[in-house]
Design an enzyme around this catalytic site. Structure first.
Site, PDB file in Angstrom:
ATOM      1  N   HIS A 134     -62.425 -84.335  28.612  1.00  8.56           N
ATOM      2  CA  HIS A 134     -61.252 -84.018  27.867  1.00  8.56           C
ATOM      3  C   HIS A 134     -61.745 -82.814  26.841  1.00  8.56           C
ATOM      4  O   HIS A 134     -61.191 -81.681  26.460  1.00  8.56           O
ATOM      5  CB  HIS A 134     -60.916 -85.316  27.086  1.00  8.56           C
ATOM      6  CG  HIS A 134     -59.499 -84.710  26.187  1.00  8.56           C
ATOM      7  ND1 HIS A 134     -58.143 -85.288  26.559  1.00  8.56           N
ATOM      8  CD2 HIS A 134     -59.574 -84.375  25.048  1.00  8.56           C
ATOM      9  CE1 HIS A 134     -57.547 -84.770  25.580  1.00  8.56           C
ATOM     10  NE2 HIS A 134     -58.104 -84.284  24.677  1.00  8.56           N
ATOM     11  N   GLU A 135     -62.804 -83.275  26.139  1.00  2.00           N
ATOM     12  CA  GLU A 135     -63.317 -82.404  25.103  1.00  2.00           C
ATOM     13  C   GLU A 135     -64.066 -81.103  25.778  1.00  2.00           C
ATOM     14  O   GLU A 135     -63.756 -80.018  25.312  1.00  2.00           O
ATOM     15  CB  GLU A 135     -64.468 -82.805  24.125  1.00  2.00           C
ATOM     16  CG  GLU A 135     -64.276 -84.146  23.581  1.00  2.00           C
ATOM     17  CD  GLU A 135     -62.915 -83.980  22.456  1.00  2.00           C
ATOM     18  OE1 GLU A 135     -62.620 -82.625  22.069  1.00  2.00           O
ATOM     19  OE2 GLU A 135     -62.136 -84.695  22.246  1.00  2.00           O
ATOM     20  N   HIS A 188     -61.054 -78.679  26.244  1.00  2.00           N
ATOM     21  CA  HIS A 188     -60.739 -77.874  25.254  1.00  2.00           C
ATOM     22  C   HIS A 188     -61.409 -76.641  24.977  1.00  2.00           C
ATOM     23  O   HIS A 188     -61.189 -75.591  24.839  1.00  2.00           O
ATOM     24  CB  HIS A 188     -60.927 -78.710  23.994  1.00  2.00           C
ATOM     25  CG  HIS A 188     -59.611 -79.860  23.832  1.00  2.00           C
ATOM     26  ND1 HIS A 188     -58.167 -79.259  23.904  1.00  2.00           N
ATOM     27  CD2 HIS A 188     -59.672 -81.028  23.617  1.00  2.00           C
ATOM     28  CE1 HIS A 188     -57.761 -80.279  23.586  1.00  2.00           C
ATOM     29  NE2 HIS A 188     -58.460 -81.659  23.752  1.00  2.00           N
ATOM     30  N   ASP A 192     -53.172 -84.104  20.367  1.00  2.00           N
ATOM     31  CA  ASP A 192     -52.843 -82.868  20.990  1.00  2.00           C
ATOM     32  C   ASP A 192     -51.313 -82.634  21.289  1.00  2.00           C
ATOM     33  O   ASP A 192     -50.862 -81.789  20.997  1.00  2.00           O
ATOM     34  CB  ASP A 192     -53.720 -82.608  22.288  1.00  2.00           C
ATOM     35  CG  ASP A 192     -55.195 -82.936  22.132  1.00  2.00           C
ATOM     36  OD1 ASP A 192     -55.557 -82.409  20.791  1.00  2.00           O
ATOM     37  OD2 ASP A 192     -55.783 -83.231  22.941  1.00  2.00           O
ATOM     38  N   GLY A 207     -48.489 -74.244  -6.257  1.00  2.00           N
ATOM     39  CA  GLY A 207     -49.598 -74.134  -4.987  1.00  2.00           C
ATOM     40  C   GLY A 207     -49.856 -75.577  -4.513  1.00  2.00           C
ATOM     41  O   GLY A 207     -49.439 -76.524  -5.025  1.00  2.00           O
ATOM     42  N   PRO A 251     -51.875 -78.920  -3.545  1.00  2.00           N
ATOM     43  CA  PRO A 251     -52.999 -79.685  -4.241  1.00  2.00           C
ATOM     44  C   PRO A 251     -54.464 -79.315  -4.095  1.00  2.00           C
ATOM     45  O   PRO A 251     -54.590 -78.932  -2.923  1.00  2.00           O
ATOM     46  CB  PRO A 251     -52.711 -81.087  -3.537  1.00  2.00           C
ATOM     47  CG  PRO A 251     -51.330 -81.199  -2.966  1.00  2.00           C
ATOM     48  CD  PRO A 251     -51.095 -79.655  -2.568  1.00  2.00           C
ATOM     49  N   THR A 268     -55.894 -76.804  -5.444  1.00  2.00           N
ATOM     50  CA  THR A 268     -56.054 -75.252  -5.538  1.00  2.00           C
ATOM     51  C   THR A 268     -56.717 -74.893  -6.792  1.00  2.00           C
ATOM     52  O   THR A 268     -57.055 -73.498  -7.055  1.00  2.00           O
ATOM     53  CB  THR A 268     -54.951 -74.525  -5.086  1.00  2.00           C
ATOM     54  OG1 THR A 268     -53.708 -74.697  -5.482  1.00  2.00           O
ATOM     55  CG2 THR A 268     -54.676 -74.728  -3.580  1.00  2.00           C
ATOM     56  N   THR A 321     -54.545 -77.184 -12.327  1.00  2.00           N
ATOM     57  CA  THR A 321     -55.242 -77.685 -13.845  1.00  2.00           C
ATOM     58  C   THR A 321     -56.484 -77.178 -14.187  1.00  2.00           C
ATOM     59  O   THR A 321     -56.485 -77.019 -15.579  1.00  2.00           O
ATOM     60  CB  THR A 321     -55.228 -79.317 -13.478  1.00  2.00           C
ATOM     61  OG1 THR A 321     -54.045 -79.920 -12.830  1.00  2.00           O
ATOM     62  CG2 THR A 321     -55.667 -79.982 -14.637  1.00  2.00           C
TER      63      THR A 321
END
Length: 658
Positions: A459-460, A463, A534, A236, A238, A240, A243
């Site tokens: 710009h934001e 979006h 983007d 899986g 890293p 998750t 260990t």
């Protein structure tokens, strides 16, 4: 009545450095205890001796012919004089009665002896004049052997350091370098992790619990003729919890648990890896039933013969060959189960992955929203919170986060609250922690000109506007023009967690991503370099649609994706130059169509885009509520909670029917 203390005093462990200490003490003692120690007496010159002879203070002169000095013994009357008071007490020696009072060095024995005899005869004094030789065989032998002892000691010390340890344990000594470095866990002292501490991962936990049950009650399975599995591979991304699952097995299993990393097998000496594998399985077999856990097994399990340009006898391959033999070779290891973890299963050797070695491959995926909520419950428990947190809300704010990421969010929230001098952690601290991890640290002191700030705001806002207008685009959470990390502005979305994605959904996401550059074009009629991330994102999406998922009509139902990873370092493309030209054209066409679509949307809603950007310039951070005031309720909003309840209800109905 006091209880007897039955604990026996532990004996001190022998250390080879004691030998060197004893030798040093012997040498020092020899120097101090020697009756002939020169440093324990006062030295005098020849003229001083002749003066003492004239006064009648000398009783005996003993010349040591092979050492170049003479021992002077005084009479009892002379020792009582004030002049000889410093030597009246005999020096510390094995035989104080024979200790000389003075030592006189001479250059020539004949001249010295002649001067003493002349002084004796002139003053008519009875003095014993004698000569002798001194035997220093033991001292000479000791000092001749001492350099060799020191060289051998330094050599042993250096070899211990090279072998990777300074103690007497496995691998610490040069002759134990081939021993396994595995740590044997005791569930009572070494680890306290149990399956209750592992949130989410229900499927993986179930399979791992069954492995523990195999070793606890093997007769339940072998009575039907079945065999206990040889191993299980945890695969899986890293973070998750691979260990962590292994730690839970160590805490739950009532059997010996050997834990080590894949890199512990291979060192600078040839043959060490294979020797350590043999020793590891020997220890596990002696203590069977037992579990062996190898973390990051890709360190030794890489496919043999792949990318091996040197053609040499690789130590890692020898270690892998020995591991394959031990897991399922000619001699089998009964009741020894091997657990391994890796996030690079595609590069593992096929012989290692086959049934009979790793019978089970347990995929530990990123947690979904329900599992993220359970993980938050585990990590929030030790924190001091100011209110009852809505863990469902926090789980929705962290899509794509692994268990390690969520643990980091909780820790970061505590640090942020402490930085603000708070007595407890609030909901806003968690949201700030998510922003900190996703976007980076706020840089409010970054110098940005008013023109640049206005461009970033539009710009934001672009979006946010495009994503609000599209059905399949992710709903907006907040927009900011405060610089974070390397970005000058950011927009946070709450993507819907899908198992499969359709072309129209990917196109809507691409259109929303291109909304920032489209807004710059619509408002300023010019574009800037601010859309780099983007463009990178949409290019990857478009290329995946054309070359991987087969979602392009011109290319057709073809994929050039190799899940085995065999062509990772290939020197040729799996398609012709003509197809490559077609792929580039289709990718460009796909992106340009979505860019034009974003421009058209913003042209129609230019006034609302401007209003949103001005509010963003004023507040610097705006939320979903601000967009609803400008655009109204989002027409495509879905009640995700209702959808989940419906899914659960449908699932329960189907289970009842079965």
């Amino acid at each position: 009545m006091a209880k007897e203390n039955n604990t026996k005093p532990t004996k001190p462990k022998f250390n080879s450095w004691w030998i060197y200490g004893i030798l040093i003490v012997v040498i020092i003692g020899f120097q101090f205890l020697s009756s002939d120690s020169i440093s324990s007496t006062n030295k005098k010159t020849t003229s001083d001796l002749l003066e003492y002879i004239k006064k009648g203070d000398v009783k005996k002169v003993m010349m040591i012919t092979n050492a170049g000095y003479a021992k002077v013994y005084l009479t009892g009357e002379a020792l009582a004089k004030e002049e000889h008071k410093p030597v009246s007490s005999p020096s510390f020696s094995l035989n104080p009665a024979e200790s000389p009072s003075y030592i006189v060095n001479y250059a020539s024995l004949e001249v010295f002896e002649k001067e003493i005899k002349e002084a004796r005869d002139e003053n008519n004094i009875d003095i014993i004049i004698d000569s002798d030789t001194e035997d220093n065989t033991f001292q000479s032998l000791l000092f001749s052997l001492l350099p060799f002892v020191l060289i051998i000691g330094i050599w042993i010390f250096m070899m211990r350091r090279m072998s990777g340890g300074g103690g007497g344990g496995a691998g610490g000594q040069i002759f134990n370098i081939g021993k396994s470095k595995a740590k044997l866990f005791d569930e009572k002292t070494d680890t306290r992790t149990s399956f209750k501490d592992v949130a989410g991962l229900e499927g993986a936990k179930e399979e791992v619990e069954e492995i523990v049950e195999f070793l606890r009650n093997p007769e339940k399975y072998t009575s039907l003729g079945g065999k206990i599995p040889k191993g299980a591979l945890l695969v899986g991304p890293p973070g998750t919890g691979k260990t962590l699952l292994a730690k839970a097995v160590a805490g739950e299993a009532k059997v010996p648990f050997f834990s080590l990393s894949g890199s512990d097998f291979v060192e600078m000496f040839v043959g060490v890896g294979a020797s350590r594998v043999r020793d590891l399985f020997k220890q596990a077999k002696d203590k069977s039933p037992a579990i062996i856990f190898i973390d990051e097994i890709d360190a030794i399990g890489r496919a043999r013969g792949k990318n091996n340009f040197t053609g040499s006898n690789d130590e890692r391959e020898n270690t892998l060959n020995q591991l394959l033999t031990e897991m399922d070779g000619f001699g089998t290891n009964t009741n020894v189960i091997v657990l391994a973890a890796t996030n690079r299963a595609d590069i593992l050797d096929k012989a290692l992955m086959r049934a009979g070695r790793f019978d089970r491959q347990i995929y530990v995926d990123l947690p979904d929203i329900r599992e993220r909520r359970e993980i938050f419950e585990v990590h929030v428990k030790p924190l001091k919170t100011a209110e009852t947190l809505d863990l469902e809300f926090l789980a929705r704010q962290t899509p794509g986060f692994s268990g390690a990421d969520i643990a980091n969010v909780c820790n970061e929230a505590a640090l942020i609250a402490a930085r603000k001098e708070k007595k407890a952690i609030t909901k806003q601290d968690f949201l700030d922690a998510v922003d900190r991890i996703v976007g980076g640290l706020e840089k409010k002191n970054k110098i940005i000109t008013p023109g640049e700030k206005k461009t970033i705001a539009f710009h934001e806002a672009g979006h946010a506007t495009v994503s609000w207008m599209l059905e399949h685009a992710a709903p907006l959470v907040k927009v900011t023009i405060v610089p974070r990390g390397q970005s000058l502005g950011a927009a946070w979305y709450l993507p819907e967690e899908r198992l499969i994605v359709r072309p129209e959904q990917m196109k809507d996401e691409m259109c929303a991503t291109l909304g920032g550059r489209a807004a710059e074009k619509v408002i300023f009629d010019q574009i800037s370099t601010g859309a780099l991330s983007d463009l990178e994102k949409v290019t990857k999406q478009a290329r995946a649609m054309v070359t991987i998922y087969g979602l392009n009509d011109k290319i057709g139902n073809l994929t050039y994706y190799d899940s085995s990873g065999q062509n990772e370092y290939g020197f040729s493309k799996p398609y012709s130059e003509q197809t490559a030209h077609t792929i580039d054209e289709e990718i460009s066409t796909l992106i340009e169509v979505q860019y034009k679509r974003a421009v058209d949307l913003l042209e129609k809603n230019k006034d609302k885009l401007t209003e949103l950007a001005e509010r963003l310039l004023e507040k610097e951070v705006i939320f979903k509520d601000d967009l609803e005031k400008i655009f109204g309720k989002r027409p495509f909003a879905k009640d995700i909670l209702a959808d989940e309840e419906e899914a659960k209800r449908t699932s329960s109905i189907s289970e009842e029917e079965e």
